[in-house]
Design an enzyme around this catalytic site. Structure first.
Site: not given
Ligand code: 13P
Ligand code: ZN
Length: 253
Positions: A119, A142, A144, A200
């Protein structure tokens, strides 16, 4: 090999904060497998010795051109690396990159050739915009989360205003790691410090990584309160406008 963090306490402290936050993300259940990523603009901690460091990788394209990032340095989580591993061994699960003079590519300079997060385009576009705005923000996150990802949260946004004053921007679904996602994210970032990536996760920015984390944490707590109330069979009323105004006055928000 000597680590870039050696004899650089201010830089080491920033990386420590990233590692601590990575641990929180894992404990929260927001970081399955390699889920989520962190980048921090560390340019202010860069000295001549770092500027002279030879790359440990080739040059890679960012995928977009970001004029404000010329000569900037970032600590980045590595792609496919786990937050729970970043927490314990940050320099094996992340790396320091240098943005090259074309503002469209980067090289890895320390400690190891750990390729940064997929990202990266979104993260660097956010940093570029934060520099342009002059807000002094240095961190982008970022993650989840489990509970922020519900549109039920929307109805709780006014109640969260005291601690996440700008609320939550919404980015309609875009392919993960795409430049389109980066562009849609920075459009929302003009107004918000936290944005939801539909289907996401969320992205947050702040002066440092702790502040970015706190905003997601507060939103997540609001969502949990709302969902818990709903599961007990009632619709929470939330604070009234009058109560919000009172809070604003009391805490200078
Ligand atoms: P990366 O392992 O490349 O950081 O990706 C994780 C992710 O959450 C992609 O949106
Ligand atoms: Zn992600």
């Amino acid at each position: 090999m000597k680590s870039i963090l050696e004899n650089r306490p201010a830089l080491a402290a920033e990386v420590d904060k990233v590692a601590e936050t990575a641990g929180y993300l894992w404990q929260k259940g927001w970081a399955e497998r390699n889920g989520g990523n962190i980048t921090v603009n560390i340019t202010e901690h860069v000295d001549d010795a770092i500027r002279a460091m030879e790359p440990v990788s080739g040059r890679f394209p960012i995928g977009t051109t970001l004029p404000r990032l010329k000569g900037c340095y970032f600590f980045c989580k590595g792609t496919n690396k786990r937050m729970r591993d970043l927490a314990r061994r940050p320099m094996e699960n992340g790396s320091v990159i240098r943005i090259l003079d074309d503002c469209a590519s980067y090289e890895i300079i320390a400690d190891k050739a750990v390729k940064p997060t997929s990202e990266l385009a979104s993260h660097l576009a956010m940093h570029n915009q934060m520099i342009a705005s002059g807000n002094g923000y240095k961190a982008a996150l970022h993650t989840h989360p489990i509970d922020v990802l519900t549109n039920l949260l929307w109805s709780m946004i006014p109640e969260t205003r005291a601690f996440c004053p700008k609320g939550l921007g919404i980015v309609p679904y875009k392919m993960p790691s795409s430049v389109e996602l980066a562009e849609a994210t920075i459009a929302q970032l003009r107004e918000y410090d936290v944005v939801m990536w539909e289907k996401h996760g969320v992205c947050a920015v702040g002066p440092d990584i702790f502040e970015a984390f706190d905003q997601v944490d507060v939103l997540s707590k609001s969502a949990q309160i709302y969902l818990t109330a709903r599961s007990m069979g009632f619709e929470p009323a939330g604070t009234t406008q009058e109560q919000m105004d009172e809070l604003k006055r009391a805490f200078n928000l």
